[in-house]
Design an enzyme around this catalytic site. Sequence first.
Site, PDB file in Angstrom:
ATOM      1  N   ASN A 159      -5.199 -73.374  35.010  1.00 16.53           N
ATOM      2  CA  ASN A 159      -6.137 -72.267  34.802  1.00 16.53           C
ATOM      3  C   ASN A 159      -6.338 -72.164  33.298  1.00 16.53           C
ATOM      4  O   ASN A 159      -5.464 -71.687  32.584  1.00 16.53           O
ATOM      5  CB  ASN A 159      -5.535 -70.972  35.379  1.00 16.53           C
ATOM      6  CG  ASN A 159      -6.379 -69.749  35.041  1.00 16.53           C
ATOM      7  OD1 ASN A 159      -7.493 -69.874  34.533  1.00 16.53           O
ATOM      8  ND2 ASN A 159      -5.840 -68.566  35.326  1.00 16.53           N
ATOM      9  N   TRP A 160      -7.477 -72.656  32.864  1.00  8.88           N
ATOM     10  CA  TRP A 160      -7.725 -72.685  31.416  1.00  8.88           C
ATOM     11  C   TRP A 160      -7.968 -71.298  30.827  1.00  8.88           C
ATOM     12  O   TRP A 160      -7.959 -71.120  29.618  1.00  8.88           O
ATOM     13  CB  TRP A 160      -8.944 -73.583  31.105  1.00  8.88           C
ATOM     14  CG  TRP A 160      -8.724 -75.048  31.293  1.00  8.88           C
ATOM     15  CD1 TRP A 160      -7.568 -75.658  31.731  1.00  8.88           C
ATOM     16  CD2 TRP A 160      -9.655 -76.106  31.031  1.00  8.88           C
ATOM     17  NE1 TRP A 160      -7.739 -77.023  31.767  1.00  8.88           N
ATOM     18  CE2 TRP A 160      -9.019 -77.321  31.338  1.00  8.88           C
ATOM     19  CE3 TRP A 160     -10.978 -76.142  30.580  1.00  8.88           C
ATOM     20  CZ2 TRP A 160      -9.658 -78.561  31.205  1.00  8.88           C
ATOM     21  CZ3 TRP A 160     -11.618 -77.363  30.444  1.00  8.88           C
ATOM     22  CH2 TRP A 160     -10.956 -78.564  30.750  1.00  8.88           C
ATOM     23  N   LYS A 161      -8.238 -70.330  31.671  1.00  6.89           N
ATOM     24  CA  LYS A 161      -8.570 -68.972  31.207  1.00  6.89           C
ATOM     25  C   LYS A 161      -9.718 -69.046  30.186  1.00  6.89           C
ATOM     26  O   LYS A 161     -10.590 -69.912  30.318  1.00  6.89           O
ATOM     27  CB  LYS A 161      -7.323 -68.266  30.653  1.00  6.89           C
ATOM     28  CG  LYS A 161      -6.158 -68.308  31.666  1.00  6.89           C
ATOM     29  CD  LYS A 161      -5.003 -67.426  31.303  1.00  6.89           C
ATOM     30  CE  LYS A 161      -3.929 -67.557  32.381  1.00  6.89           C
ATOM     31  NZ  LYS A 161      -2.824 -66.629  32.185  1.00  6.89           N
TER      32      LYS A 161
ATOM     33  N   HIS B 129      -6.974 -62.951  40.201  1.00  9.56           N
ATOM     34  CA  HIS B 129      -5.975 -63.160  39.142  1.00  9.56           C
ATOM     35  C   HIS B 129      -5.617 -61.803  38.528  1.00  9.56           C
ATOM     36  O   HIS B 129      -6.477 -60.929  38.399  1.00  9.56           O
ATOM     37  CB  HIS B 129      -6.530 -64.105  38.073  1.00  9.56           C
ATOM     38  CG  HIS B 129      -5.467 -64.573  37.134  1.00  9.56           C
ATOM     39  ND1 HIS B 129      -5.017 -63.794  36.094  1.00  9.56           N
ATOM     40  CD2 HIS B 129      -4.739 -65.716  37.104  1.00  9.56           C
ATOM     41  CE1 HIS B 129      -4.058 -64.448  35.457  1.00  9.56           C
ATOM     42  NE2 HIS B 129      -3.865 -65.611  36.046  1.00  9.56           N
TER      43      HIS B 129
ATOM     44  N   GLU C 114      -5.281 -60.896  35.605  1.00  4.08           N
ATOM     45  CA  GLU C 114      -6.106 -60.527  34.453  1.00  4.08           C
ATOM     46  C   GLU C 114      -7.448 -59.947  34.907  1.00  4.08           C
ATOM     47  O   GLU C 114      -7.992 -59.040  34.276  1.00  4.08           O
ATOM     48  CB  GLU C 114      -6.282 -61.751  33.535  1.00  4.08           C
ATOM     49  CG  GLU C 114      -4.974 -62.065  32.806  1.00  4.08           C
ATOM     50  CD  GLU C 114      -4.710 -63.519  32.503  1.00  4.08           C
ATOM     51  OE1 GLU C 114      -5.647 -64.331  32.516  1.00  4.08           O
ATOM     52  OE2 GLU C 114      -3.531 -63.853  32.258  1.00  4.08           O
TER      53      GLU C 114
ATOM     54  N   GLU D 278       1.946 -64.780  41.372  1.00  4.71           N
ATOM     55  CA  GLU D 278       2.030 -64.752  39.911  1.00  4.71           C
ATOM     56  C   GLU D 278       2.574 -63.403  39.461  1.00  4.71           C
ATOM     57  O   GLU D 278       1.798 -62.446  39.304  1.00  4.71           O
ATOM     58  CB  GLU D 278       0.641 -64.983  39.295  1.00  4.71           C
ATOM     59  CG  GLU D 278       0.058 -66.347  39.578  1.00  4.71           C
ATOM     60  CD  GLU D 278      -0.897 -66.802  38.482  1.00  4.71           C
ATOM     61  OE1 GLU D 278      -0.811 -67.969  38.106  1.00  4.71           O
ATOM     62  OE2 GLU D 278      -1.693 -65.979  37.983  1.00  4.71           O
TER      63      GLU D 278
ATOM     64  N   GLY E 246       2.292 -65.894  30.735  1.00  2.00           N
ATOM     65  CA  GLY E 246       2.088 -66.030  29.294  1.00  2.00           C
ATOM     66  C   GLY E 246       3.216 -65.457  28.451  1.00  2.00           C
ATOM     67  O   GLY E 246       3.088 -65.320  27.244  1.00  2.00           O
TER      68      GLY E 246
ATOM     69  N   SER F  20       4.408 -68.938  33.384  1.00  2.00           N
ATOM     70  CA  SER F  20       5.257 -69.693  32.451  1.00  2.00           C
ATOM     71  C   SER F  20       5.884 -70.938  33.074  1.00  2.00           C
ATOM     72  O   SER F  20       7.039 -71.269  32.794  1.00  2.00           O
ATOM     73  CB  SER F  20       6.335 -68.780  31.842  1.00  2.00           C
ATOM     74  OG  SER F  20       5.726 -67.737  31.101  1.00  2.00           O
TER      75      SER F  20
ATOM     76  N   GLY G 237      -1.073 -71.815  33.395  1.00  2.00           N
ATOM     77  CA  GLY G 237      -1.932 -71.318  32.327  1.00  2.00           C
ATOM     78  C   GLY G 237      -1.743 -72.142  31.062  1.00  2.00           C
ATOM     79  O   GLY G 237      -2.274 -73.245  30.920  1.00  2.00           O
ATOM     80  N   GLY G 238      -0.942 -71.627  30.140  1.00  2.00           N
ATOM     81  CA  GLY G 238      -0.781 -72.239  28.817  1.00  2.00           C
ATOM     82  C   GLY G 238      -0.491 -73.731  28.845  1.00  2.00           C
ATOM     83  O   GLY G 238      -1.080 -74.500  28.077  1.00  2.00           O
TER      84      GLY G 238
HETATM   85  P1  13P Z   1       0.993 -69.069  31.996  1.00  2.00           P
HETATM   86  O1  13P Z   1       1.340 -70.396  32.644  1.00  2.00           O
HETATM   87  O2  13P Z   1       0.378 -69.192  30.650  1.00  2.00           O
HETATM   88  O3  13P Z   1       2.147 -68.117  32.054  1.00  2.00           O
HETATM   89  O4  13P Z   1      -0.168 -68.419  32.926  1.00  2.00           O
HETATM   90  C1  13P Z   1      -0.009 -68.362  34.292  1.00  2.00           C
HETATM   91  C2  13P Z   1      -1.284 -67.960  34.912  1.00  2.00           C
HETATM   92  O5  13P Z   1      -1.743 -66.850  34.756  1.00  2.00           O
HETATM   93  C3  13P Z   1      -2.008 -68.966  35.704  1.00  2.00           C
HETATM   94  O6  13P Z   1      -3.058 -68.404  36.420  1.00  2.00           O
END
Ligand code: 13P
Length: 253
Positions: free
Chosen positions: A9-11, A95, A97, A167, A173, A212, A233-234
């Site tokens: 997930n590149w966000k 998600h 967010e 999640e 993150g 994470s 994510g990251g």
């Molecule tokens: P991180 O892997 O950066 O913690 O993010 C997880 C996430 O929100 C994937 O959708």
Amino acid sequence: MRQKYVVGNWKLNGSLPGNEALLKAILPEVSPKAGRHLAVCVPAPYLAQVRGLLEGSPVAWGGQDVSRFEKGAYTGDVSGAMLREFGATLAIVGHSERRTLFGDTDAIVAEKVAAARKAGLTPILCVGETLAERERSETEAVLARQLDAVLEKSGAAALDGALLAYEPVWAIGTGKTATSAQAQEAHAFLRARVAKQDAAVAARLPMLYGGSVKGANATELFAMPDVDGGLIGGASLVAEDFLAIWRAAVAAG
Ligand code: 13P
């Protein structure tokens, strides 16, 4: 045996040259592997570019959200049909967010899951509790509420062929991964809840853990019986890190 998935997930990250460099670093290292799936969910403006780079490869692509509407006066929204037109097969829905920063309620998330299904997309339905909720021992109540909104609107059929992602908000993150035991406990709870409506759908539902995930913890997480992969994510923004997680999924089970 359920399929395993690693989904990036590149966000709100990316650029035309950066995306190209990232995908070109990943592609040579990824060979098709039965029962294993790799995908990236990218900002909508990059769908055409990503399609050009990934078409014909083992890597799928998707959106990070989908409109609950099909078309009309909904400024800023991107419909499921539009995602499909760019070859997307997946869409992240609900998600944390989107839920916390953009007002996606449980009811809206349920509508988005239905819209994604109608468009022929595989929704990745995200659920998860905040740290405060976990500390108040409300984890199961929150997961149940978020899941039930979808089950009540569309039944267990809405999840047949979909993906469910657990999640925990406190792990996103933050570098604080849920332990494999915490992930397993939440996944088992969610699977049992779906099974109350439809045991067969529950048994084949791939359930991803997100929060994470790194190469260093992926193997342990993916070894859990109800953890069928990760939503990343990251670490999905760094080719070597994403590939390390992919290799853990390939090696798992
Ligand atoms: P991180 O892997 O950066 O913690 O993010 C997880 C996430 O929100 C994937 O959708």
